[in-house]
Design a protein around this motif. Structure first.
Motif, short mmCIF file in Angstrom:
data_model
loop_
_atom_site.label_atom_id
_atom_site.label_comp_id
_atom_site.label_asym_id
_atom_site.label_seq_id
_atom_site.Cartn_x
_atom_site.Cartn_y
_atom_site.Cartn_z
N THR A 56 0.83 -1.23 -0.16
CA THR A 56 -0.01 -0.06 -0.09
C THR A 56 0.82 1.11 -0.15
OG1 THR A 56 -0.11 0.09 2.60
CG2 THR A 56 -1.82 -1.40 1.25
N GLN A 57 0.29 2.32 -0.47
CA GLN A 57 1.15 3.66 -0.77
C GLN A 57 0.20 4.81 -0.12
OE1 GLN A 57 3.95 3.47 -2.16
NE2 GLN A 57 3.78 1.19 -2.85
N GLY A 58 1.01 5.80 0.33
CA GLY A 58 0.52 7.01 0.83
C GLY A 58 0.47 7.36 2.24
N GLY A 59 0.21 8.30 2.66
CA GLY A 59 0.46 8.51 4.19
C GLY A 59 -0.66 8.11 5.05
N ASN A 60 -1.66 7.20 4.90
CA ASN A 60 -2.65 6.74 5.49
C ASN A 60 -2.16 5.83 6.54
OD1 ASN A 60 -4.61 8.07 3.35
ND2 ASN A 60 -4.00 6.43 2.29
N LEU A 61 -3.14 5.64 7.53
CA LEU A 61 -2.74 4.41 8.41
C LEU A 61 -3.45 3.28 8.09
CD1 LEU A 61 -2.03 3.50 11.33
CD2 LEU A 61 -3.87 4.49 12.17
N ASP A 62 -2.55 2.33 7.35
CA ASP A 62 -3.08 1.04 7.01
C ASP A 62 -2.64 -0.09 7.62
OD1 ASP A 62 -4.15 2.48 4.96
OD2 ASP A 62 -2.40 1.92 3.33
N THR A 63 -3.62 -0.92 8.14
CA THR A 63 -3.04 -1.81 9.30
C THR A 63 -4.10 -3.15 9.07
OG1 THR A 63 -2.44 -2.17 11.46
CG2 THR A 63 -4.34 -0.98 11.06
N GLU A 64 -3.81 -4.14 9.99
CA GLU A 64 -4.41 -5.59 10.06
C GLU A 64 -4.88 -6.01 8.83
OE1 GLU A 64 -7.23 -4.45 13.90
OE2 GLU A 64 -8.00 -3.50 11.91
N PRO A 65 -3.96 -6.43 8.12
CA PRO A 65 -4.00 -7.32 6.73
C PRO A 65 -4.39 -8.33 7.09
CG PRO A 65 -1.71 -6.96 7.34
CD PRO A 65 -2.29 -6.26 8.30
N VAL A 66 -5.18 -9.22 6.17
CA VAL A 66 -5.57 -10.54 6.34
C VAL A 66 -5.66 -10.83 4.63
CG1 VAL A 66 -8.08 -10.03 6.63
CG2 VAL A 66 -7.17 -12.38 7.07
N PHE A 67 -5.24 -12.20 4.47
CA PHE A 67 -5.50 -12.97 3.12
C PHE A 67 -6.89 -13.52 2.89
CE2 PHE A 67 -0.86 -12.35 3.34
CZ PHE A 67 -0.48 -12.20 1.81
N SER A 68 -7.44 -13.35 1.76
CA SER A 68 -8.28 -14.16 1.53
C SER A 68 -8.14 -15.48 1.28
CB SER A 68 -8.97 -13.45 0.10
OG SER A 68 -8.19 -13.85 -0.87
N PRO A 69 -9.03 -16.70 1.19
CA PRO A 69 -8.45 -17.99 1.38
C PRO A 69 -7.85 -18.24 0.11
CG PRO A 69 -10.85 -17.66 2.00
CD PRO A 69 -10.37 -16.43 1.53
N ASP A 70 -8.05 -17.59 -1.04
CA ASP A 70 -7.34 -18.13 -2.29
C ASP A 70 -6.23 -17.41 -2.55
OD1 ASP A 70 -7.98 -15.61 -2.97
OD2 ASP A 70 -9.41 -16.22 -4.54
N TYR A 88 -7.35 -7.97 2.83
CA TYR A 88 -8.27 -7.14 3.43
C TYR A 88 -7.39 -6.27 4.36
CZ TYR A 88 -12.05 -9.44 0.94
OH TYR A 88 -13.04 -9.98 -0.13
N PHE A 89 -7.87 -5.20 4.49
CA PHE A 89 -6.95 -4.60 5.48
C PHE A 89 -7.88 -3.30 6.16
CE2 PHE A 89 -6.13 -2.48 1.71
CZ PHE A 89 -6.23 -1.06 1.98
N THR A 90 -7.45 -2.63 7.40
CA THR A 90 -8.26 -1.37 7.89
C THR A 90 -7.33 -0.19 7.53
OG1 THR A 90 -8.93 -2.78 9.62
CG2 THR A 90 -8.87 -0.45 9.94
N SER A 91 -8.01 0.92 7.19
CA SER A 91 -7.64 2.10 6.74
C SER A 91 -8.21 3.30 7.08
CB SER A 91 -7.12 2.10 5.13
OG SER A 91 -6.63 3.40 4.84
N ASP A 92 -7.64 4.38 7.61
CA ASP A 92 -8.35 5.54 7.59
C ASP A 92 -8.13 6.53 6.38
OD1 ASP A 92 -5.66 6.53 7.62
OD2 ASP A 92 -5.68 7.94 9.36
N ARG A 93 -7.86 6.05 5.28
CA ARG A 93 -7.89 6.81 4.12
C ARG A 93 -8.87 7.36 3.66
NH1 ARG A 93 -5.47 3.07 -0.34
NH2 ARG A 93 -4.18 2.45 1.38
N GLY A 94 -9.97 6.99 4.13
CA GLY A 94 -11.35 7.88 3.86
C GLY A 94 -11.86 8.67 4.74
N GLY A 95 -11.07 8.94 5.96
CA GLY A 95 -11.41 9.73 6.82
C GLY A 95 -11.79 9.33 8.20
N SER A 96 -12.30 7.95 8.09
CA SER A 96 -12.61 7.20 9.19
C SER A 96 -12.10 5.71 9.19
CB SER A 96 -14.27 7.20 9.49
OG SER A 96 -14.92 6.52 8.55
N PRO A 97 -11.91 5.26 10.06
CA PRO A 97 -11.26 3.66 9.83
C PRO A 97 -12.45 2.90 9.30
CG PRO A 97 -11.86 4.06 12.29
CD PRO A 97 -11.78 5.37 11.53
N GLN A 98 -12.04 2.20 8.09
CA GLN A 98 -12.87 1.20 7.34
C GLN A 98 -12.13 0.23 6.95
OE1 GLN A 98 -16.08 1.40 7.20
NE2 GLN A 98 -16.56 3.60 7.97
N ILE A 99 -12.72 -0.90 6.30
CA ILE A 99 -12.03 -2.03 5.72
C ILE A 99 -12.10 -1.93 4.32
CG2 ILE A 99 -12.06 -4.50 5.55
CD1 ILE A 99 -13.60 -4.64 8.40
#
Length: 468
Positions: free
Chosen positions: A322-336, A341-352
């Motif tokens: 991932t790129q940018g100055g956002n807070l990206d965290t909590e990654p998890v792989f899909s089964p394949d 999937y991860f958590t980020s505040d890039r939209g202004g509030s923490p979302q997945i």
């Protein structure tokens, strides 16, 4: 002989072998978990630095502790009535009885109710069964069996699952086991009974990893799915977070603060040997195994704000995802293994969000509410479990990825660390009750809940794995 060997040593008793997928270990890479720290977003799991006092690694056999108590709440409207008939016993057999352990497993599922077996004879062969008596007790199915002693202190366990209505045998197996395989065999019996009666894979032979806090001490533990046989892997006076089993179940990855900052470690469960996987400048956190076990996703601050990187299992091949100055965290792989999937505040509030594992544009996944963190993907790839905030309360929520439908599964207020059961039918999570941390499970419809607790300790930071 481990649980896998014990199971494979089981012989069929007059019925076809159950589908191989049920009998072998289902090695699941579930959502990585992390301790909740206060940041700009109160429960968003970010990277903070902590001072180190000491950490003791137990490379010898794991330390055992008191087992957890289990409370089951609710259940399916139409439960299957099963009679767990006490097996014919053998001198010197371990306790508790196999039928008690397996019966507790089945009762905890919320799909099965146990029939009172008191006041009746205990048949151990089909020819001894008076089906009319058991129909009169309301049983739809029954489990019978016997334990006999073998040379060398071993035991033979024979059991059969019978359809009381049709008066037919549904399953039957024989096991040659050592005493230390007693509980594992009971869990295997429960798995078979559950799968035969419900059509869904049983998960009673699974293991869980979790961090438990007692006073100022943190312990990373591995236990059976019912909370029994807990063993300490690491003991520390500083936080231990984000435990996650490797896909083959032989290792744990976790974060320790012993270096005065978060560092990612990988540790063998067979001999306790461990090594640093990610100890870069800044913080290193939130590790998540890829399904093939050859690489992991980690969160680093080596370049700028918290970002997600991929790293080979041997510590090489670091690549930024991932790129940018956002807070990206909590990654998890899909089964394949194709999506992260991860958590980020890039939209202004923490979302997945989700992003292709080979790089690309990140897309938002959660839209219900303004605070959603801690993604966990079901092993079948159909559901996303996460922690959502509603009026200051933190609940486990479930999103069906194909339809976008969302529902809240819990009514507690401080839930953390959701992780799916290997059969995708329940979510394991940590929460607070009575001022201390406990572990809980909830079915996907929210109707069946179980709580696991141990007196005087806080339990949090969990991960689930189906063992051999």
């Amino acid at each position: 002989m481990n649980a896998r060997t014990a199971h494979r040593a089981g012989r069929r008793l007059g019925t076809p072998r159950i589908h191989r997928g049920v009998m072998r270990a289902m090695l699941n890479s579930l959502a990585n978990q992390a301790l909740s720290f206060e940041t700009a977003f109160p429960m968003l799991r970010a990277v903070l630095l902590f001072p180190l006092l000491c950490l003791t690694l137990l490379c010898a056999p794991f330390t055992a502790h008191a087992a957890m108590e289990i409370q089951v709440i609710g259940g399916a409207a139409n439960k299957i009535a099963v009679a767990m008939v006490p097996f014919q016993t053998a001198q010197g057999q371990p306790l508790p009885a196999l039928t008690q352990i397996a019966g507790d497993d089945l009762n905890r599922s919320g799909q099965i109710k146990l029939v009172d077996v008191s006041g009746t004879q205990s048949p151990y062969e089909p020819s001894q069964v008076n089906y009319g008596v058991w129909r009169g007790k309301g049983a739809e199915a029954m489990v019978i069996g016997q334990v006999t002693t073998l040379p060398g202190g071993r035991f033979e366990v024979r059991f059969r699952l019978l359809d009381v209505v049709k008066q037919t045998q549904l399953a039957g197996y024989s096991y040659n086991i050592a005493p230390e395989q007693w509980r594992a065999t009971a869990h295997q019996i429960a798995d078979i009974v559950y799968e035969r009666l419900t059509g869904s894979r049983g998960v009673f032979s699974s293991r869980i990893a979790y961090v438990q806090k007692q006073g100022k001490r943190y312990e990373l533990r591995v236990a059976d799915a019912d909370g029994q046989n807990p063993r300490t892997v690491v003991r520390s006076n500083e936080p231990l977070i984000s435990p996650m089993f490797s896909p083959d179940g032989s290792r744990l990855v976790y974060v320790s603060f012993e270096d005065r900052k978060p560092v990612v470690y990988v540790q063998s469960l067979s001999d306790g040997a461990r090594r640093k996987l990610a100890a870069f400048k800044g913080s290193n956190s939130a590790p998540a195994w890829a399904p093939d076990g050859r690489r992991l996703a980690v969160v680093l601050t080596r370049d700028e704000a918290s970002q997600i990187y991929l790293i080979d299992a041997d510590g090489g091949g670091l690549t930024r995802l991932t790129q940018g100055g956002n807070l990206d965290t909590e990654p998890v792989f899909s089964p394949d293994g194709q999506t992260i999937y991860f958590t980020s505040d890039r939209g202004g509030s923490p979302q997945i969000y989700r992003v292709p594992a080979n790089g690309g544009e990140a897309r938002r996944v959660t839209f219900s509410g303004n605070y959603n963190v801690s993604p966990a993907i079901s092993p079948d790839g159909r559901y996303l479990a996460y922690i959502g905030r509603d009026e200051g309360r933190f609940h486990v929520a479930l999103l069906e990825l194909a339809t976008g439908q969302t529902r809240v599964l819990t009514d507690t207020a401080r839930d953390e660390s959701p992780a799916f059961a290997p059969n995708s039918l329940a979510v394991l999570y940590a929460t607070v009750q009575g001022g201390r941390g406990i572990l809980g499970t909830v079915s996907l419809d929210g109707k069946t809940r179980a709580r696991l607790s141990e007196s005087g300790v806080d339990a949090r930071e969990l991960e689930r794995f189906t063992g051999f």
